[in-house]
Design an enzyme around this catalytic site. Sequence first.
Site, short mmCIF file in Angstrom:
data_model
loop_
_atom_site.label_atom_id
_atom_site.label_comp_id
_atom_site.label_asym_id
_atom_site.label_seq_id
_atom_site.Cartn_x
_atom_site.Cartn_y
_atom_site.Cartn_z
CD GLU A 111 -2.99 1.23 0.45
OE1 GLU A 111 -3.36 0.19 -0.13
OE2 GLU A 111 -3.53 2.33 0.26
CB VAL A 125 12.49 6.96 2.63
CG1 VAL A 125 13.74 7.46 3.36
CG2 VAL A 125 12.56 5.46 2.41
CB ILE A 162 16.20 4.16 4.12
CG1 ILE A 162 17.43 4.69 4.88
CG2 ILE A 162 15.13 3.71 5.11
CD1 ILE A 162 17.18 5.99 5.65
CE1 TYR A 170 8.67 1.18 -6.63
CE2 TYR A 170 7.04 2.13 -8.10
CZ TYR A 170 7.62 2.05 -6.85
OH TYR A 170 7.15 2.83 -5.83
#
Lengths: 158, 158
Positions: free
Chosen positions: B83, B87, B96, B131
């Site tokens: 969902e 950061v 991170i 992605y």
Amino acid sequence: MKITIRPANKADFPEVLNLIKELAVFEKEPDAVEITVNDLEKEGLGENSLFQCLVAENENEILGMALFYFRFSTWKGRSLHLEDLIVREKHRGKGIGEALYKKVMEFAVEHNVKRVAWEVLDWNINAINFYKRTGATILDEWRIVHFRENELNDYLKQ
Amino acid sequence: MKITIRPANKADFPEVLNLIKELAVFEKEPDAVEITVNDLEKEGLGENSLFQCLVAENENEILGMALFYFRFSTWKGRSLHLEDLIVREKHRGKGIGEALYKKVMEFAVEHNVKRVAWEVLDWNINAINFYKRTGATILDEWRIVHFRENELNDYLKQ
């Protein structure tokens, strides 16, 4: 034609799977359906089930189904996701789809969800026009991302 | 900087909500977040919780979070929905985000899901490129539909 809409039970799952496959053909992905009746039984029954399913029935024949589950929106809170709503092809145009759609929206309101979400193909104009007519909004800017099992494994091996 | 990634607990929810609001500003919807810490507690704790949440921590400061839950795909079966992955702005570019992303994908593989899905804004090119680099696919043809609470009520009153 008298249509009854009721929760699906285990005995309905083979017909539910046939409907899922019929929709995949319409969506031009005839080979996309990898689940079996066993997956529907494993994930759709019992207290920790991942989904709920309604079927539309006429004289012991399943003519349509809607499959949905709760989600959590970090903007709105508890929401409902309508994964599939399918009417057998030869029974379309008789109001069965809208009867199922309405039942899902009633379920949503009864469970105090903040919104119902689903996904539609951008070329499925008839569906899009129907959704808009009822008051739903198509999100033009958002895209869906999928990371599939084998690609996930490849990524984690890097 | 030593980053620990661990499951969020109740005491983290105020910071988790701050991160959610920070992301909404970035996504140009600063007023979209209607949930409260109470909603996170109500829906995110206990056996029937609607989501799970990981936080990235450095010296008792929460620098990021990932919030996700299971879904059911009628094509693939059990899947995971990511969902949110956020950061804190001033700590971006330190790895991170990818550490959280990897933890979510590891969780997915451990739980035998067939795919992980999420949503991205079509103008968020940096995210999309990341992605794709990891192996995920952007679905160009699919659109998300939202039917909001007040519109639902209007529809059912017709």
